[in-house]
Design a protein around this motif. Sequence first.
Motif, PDB file in Angstrom:
ATOM      1  N   ILE A 146       0.849  -1.193   0.000  1.00  0.00           N
ATOM      2  CA  ILE A 146       0.000   0.000   0.000  1.00  0.00           C
ATOM      3  C   ILE A 146       0.885   1.245   0.000  1.00  0.00           C
ATOM      4  O   ILE A 146       0.416   2.345   0.069  1.00  0.00           O
ATOM      5  N   LYS A 189      -7.431   3.298  -0.453  1.00  0.00           N
ATOM      6  CA  LYS A 189      -7.344   3.624   0.971  1.00  0.00           C
ATOM      7  C   LYS A 189      -8.324   2.736   1.735  1.00  0.00           C
ATOM      8  O   LYS A 189      -9.523   3.003   1.763  1.00  0.00           O
ATOM      9  N   ILE A 222      -8.727  -2.741   7.749  1.00  0.00           N
ATOM     10  CA  ILE A 222      -7.348  -2.928   8.239  1.00  0.00           C
ATOM     11  C   ILE A 222      -7.350  -3.878   9.443  1.00  0.00           C
ATOM     12  O   ILE A 222      -6.538  -4.801   9.518  1.00  0.00           O
ATOM     13  N   GLN A 278      -0.497  -1.424   6.299  1.00  0.00           N
ATOM     14  CA  GLN A 278      -1.763  -0.681   6.143  1.00  0.00           C
ATOM     15  C   GLN A 278      -2.070   0.100   7.423  1.00  0.00           C
ATOM     16  O   GLN A 278      -2.509   1.259   7.374  1.00  0.00           O
ATOM     17  N   HIS A 323       0.129   3.074   7.610  1.00  0.00           N
ATOM     18  CA  HIS A 323      -0.138   4.055   6.545  1.00  0.00           C
ATOM     19  C   HIS A 323      -1.390   4.868   6.818  1.00  0.00           C
ATOM     20  O   HIS A 323      -1.547   5.949   6.254  1.00  0.00           O
ATOM     21  N   ASN A 324      -2.257   4.368   7.649  1.00  0.00           N
ATOM     22  CA  ASN A 324      -3.522   5.063   7.895  1.00  0.00           C
ATOM     23  C   ASN A 324      -3.236   6.427   8.538  1.00  0.00           C
ATOM     24  O   ASN A 324      -2.650   6.506   9.618  1.00  0.00           O
TER      25      ASN A 324
END
Length: 1308
Positions: free
Chosen positions: A1109, A1120, A1126, A1167, A1170-1171
Amino acid sequence: MSGTNAASGAAPCRFAHYFVICGIDTETGLEPDELAALYQWLEADRQGRDPDTAATGENFEQSPLKRTFKSKVLAHYPENVEWNPFDQDAVNMLCMPKGLSFRTQADSREPQFHSFLITREDGSRTYGFVHTFYEEVTSPQICSAMQTLYQMHQAENPSSATPSSSSSSSSSMDSLASSLDEADSPSSSSCRSVACGGYDASRDTLYVSKALCLITPMPFMHACRRFLSQMHRAVTAASPPPLPLESYVHNVLYEVPLPPPGRSLKFHGVYEPIVCQRPGPGELPLADFPLGQTFTLLGVENLVQLFNCTLLEMQILLYSQDYQRLMTVAEGITTLLFPFQWQHVYVPILPASLLHFLDAPVPYLMGLQSKEGTDRSKLELPQEANLCFVDIDNHCIELPEDFPQFPNKPEFIQELSEVLLRYGLSPVGGAPPISDPPSTTTTPGSVSTRHPGLKGQQALRELEDDGRNGNLRGEQLAVLELLQGNATLERLQALAKRTGVRVEALRGVGGEGEGQGGRTAVEEEELRNAKLNVQLREVFASRFTTMFADYEAFVIQSAPDLESWLTNREQMHNFDKASFLSDQPEPYLPFLSHFIETQMFATFIDNKIMSQWEEKEPLLRVFDGRIDKARLYNVRAPSLRSSNYQRCTILKESAQAIEQRLMKIDHTAIHPHLLDMKIGQGKYEQGFFPKLQSDVLSVGPINNKWSNRTATAQRRKDRHRQQTEHLTLDNDLKEKHMQDARSLGKNLRQPKLSDLSPAVIAQTNWKFVEGLLKECRIKTKRMLVEKMGREAVELGHGEANITGLEENTLIASLCDLLERIWSHGLQVKQGKSALWSHLLHYQAREEKLEQQQAESPVSNGSERRKSESSIGMPSLRASVIQDMRHIQSMGEIKTDVGRARAWIRLSLEKKLLSQHLKQLLSRQALTKKLYKRYAFLRCEEEKEQFLFHLLSLNTVDYFCFTSVFTTIMIPYRAVIIPIKKLSNAMTTSNPWVCVSGELGDSGVRQITKNVLEMTFDCQNLGKLTTVQLGHDNSGLLAKWLVDCVMVRNEITGHTYKFPCGRWLGKGVDDGSLERVLIGELALPNADEDCGRGCRTPDMEHSPGQTRRISITSMGGRGYKPTSAQIQEAIGEAVNSICKHFHKPEKERGSLTILLCGEVGLVGALEQFFHNGFKSARLFQKTVFVWDFVEKAVAYMESADQMGDMQETAEPLGLTCVYLCRYVSAINSSPRNIGKDGKFQLLVCLGARDRLLIQWLPLLVECPVIQRMYEESALLRDRTMVNALIAVLQTLHDFPITLEASLIKGIDL
């Protein structure tokens, strides 16, 4: 009362059922042996000659004294027994397996003893004991017929009248003689040279063989042998016996009962009493054949190997000149199987006319008589892939290839050797066997020409000189050993030789005192044999009691009643094999996983289940009793799951029980007495067995105590049966169910001896064809069910898990089945493997065709152009020949059987087994040339069904070739597939690749610039797991956008896809010059065979990898995931890892895929990180999660130097040090793995060392997070972080190990 009824009234309780006399019928005269003619017919058919010319029966090339003639049953008493109908043909054939044989006064005429058995259709056995001797021919017709035959023979073969052509030892009967008898032959050569091996009625006396036989329900071998030898002695003695012979025959048939269980019985022969005993209900069943002799003939090591082959139900062929040896070894080995029973064809003495039965494609145990002087290499056997060949006379065995060894074999052999040595027997094969009981050599007035004293000395001398197999007693061997080590005794022996004193006189020296308690030498020998027998058997029984002590816990009792169990027998799982194996010590598993697949084990479990509705089968009752006793004494508890060897603890008691029974006689039978006979019949004539009066022998006594007792018991039994009959199935129906329920071979335990017409032979073969098809169906279904595992259980197919071990066992048994199918109905045998031989014939034909086609080169060019037209994996053509060549190039495999098995495994792994075999059998001309009409492979319908069953195996994946041949060199092809739309298919730098698998890695392989494909050879890597792909960043175009890497094993055709979808180059993407790609097996396309195998993947799949991602990854920009997605991804990833560790070790897949694969733990955590991450900045380069980690670590290090960290709790400070050390080690690694690669490595190392959940709070607490993450980020949500820590906590229970390719170059 009629004769028959009287005869049968007490039959189940009688010691003997029949007394039989076989010999020459003077009325019909000399007839060539029909069976010998049939044998010639079959041989001619087998060798492809015209059978009809061979089957005339007359054979003038052979001297008439060496030919076989038809024997007949001259008389048998009584006429019939209801329980055991008399089978005249079978008894005649087995009493005189080679027909009548003739001798003259110049030949040796030593009497011989052998035994046989007949197996009835229900599996029960009847035993026969035969004493064969020579009687003078008085019929002038027979003498003149022999004279005429001899003259015809001389006319046909004038050269045969030379003295050298005559040798008594090659006459058919002589094959019964043991090797020591032949030592006598030179002594009589002087008188034989006169006769020149011929026959002159005016000068020579003609003798013909005659056989006396007792047929009994139980194997009382010693007692029958003594009775028959006394009967013969009565005929040859100078004075007539005390009573007419009818009295003794009547007595043994009607007045001698079977001894009751646990008791001994004495009855009277002609001159001496005879004692026999029967084991009690808790003891091992009766076995009277001398096991000591079996061990002496083969040696302990060989015998244990033979025992192992028998347990694994291989084909076993015993080979000896001596019928009694065949019987002794066959009965010995089946006796040792307790509590299991041999379930297949069992013919210890295979008559010459039944040789075609060696063709049987089923497990068998057969004994074949060797002709004297024939070499083993000349013996053509239909198939040897699964054959255990036992050459008894030469004390050696030939074993099948790769089969598991019996557990604790060295300790087992040691214990058996100790038992043998206690009885003065050598554990090494070929040391002298126990001899015949002395009664046969010391009979006064017998026709013996021996000189026992000289004989013993000569044998002893031979034994010392060259270890020749002389017939010495065990005690003599002990004396020999003493003599060799003792100077005084050596002088004594020399003195004994000079004075002619018999060696036996020295026996007292050996410590085995004889004649104790007034017993004769014979009785002493029998007692010794009985004690040795039971002690050897106890050692074997004790192994099974230890190994199967807990078997009952795994028996599945699923049916409510017998009827429903019998009806659904085939669909039911009766034994929880997987759980049983998981409970066993590791070293036992190879053997046990094979053994629990056998018919004998299945029958044992069937009997256990049926014992809840019926009376327990006797062997099972004894075995269960022993297990209960062991539990009572708690023997098993401390050694549960231990592979330590447990010695047998009851040797002494078992021998004492037998000794007490034989010392203290419980019952004495009625003495033989005068019968109400006609006077003057059957007058005594020395040397001739008289014609007995049949009327007195066809009827038993009416008022016999024990026969009345039996009749009452029988009536009681009948009443009980009638009461229960309406509760159970009708008996015939039940028997039919049982026959069907039990697998192959059961209905063919013994070929029918009475009818041997070609039609019957064809019918037998048809049964084999049906049986093979059924076995194939059962095996393939079993393999599918086991392989499908959980899915199969949901479909209602029983147990769930298959271990790698069990899978290997099932595949090995499939290889064995294919070998048996290919060896059925072979015209001419070539090589040990029938399947490989067929493949070689096919290969020779196809290569010839290939050569012819090679001369027209048009087709090759088009193929080449097609393969160059697009980048991708060129297709791999499915070819029988190609796969054969792969196998032939493997130097590790040395035999045809090994090559055939490797080829089967390879075809199975490639999912081409059915297709390949169909291709092989499509050459019908070849199949017709190699196979007879009745062969399985020429039955069209069955062959189609067979291929269909094999086709079903294509639905599951096997790695049975890759996982077994781990050391072979394998060619691999690697193809790098760039993303073409960005026109960066080319690069100026020097690329390299390193492929890793479960068994190792290929090392770094340089790729030629701008060539996207390479092949390389390296040792088998197993299933492939990762590819490291990189370049050296040289030149102007040092950037490379790679979609994926494809790697194929060029032998098995397995293709693995390693997705990338990223750049490799400095200043682009995350700056990585090397990526570790995680691969998975690519599913073959439907059009694989059409040459479009593994082409470039479809564009929509190529760049976007859900696991990457990272903002820069090609498909990641618009994607996204929500916080719920997630969380779910992390839960799934952790769950998969937990499941992985809950599987048995042999069933686990690749952990690397679960950590770093498409839906692995690394991708899910990426993930999470990355959020809400502020990655892309205007006019600035992209920021990665690794940048955040580095900044956080830099902050912690500076804070530590300023002293801010001093206040933190001690463990937190330590955790901080660890995090800094790990990040520093990753950054200082010589590998250029890029920022995403470094984050992946940190997650993997944290999971391995159980530090992840300690590092998370440190990163969350770090002030850097506020600069780099938005307020709504998951990493800034305390609840979410705590939930993540709780989920990751579950991984701490498992030992996570990382593949070398992931952590290469990391120094911690």
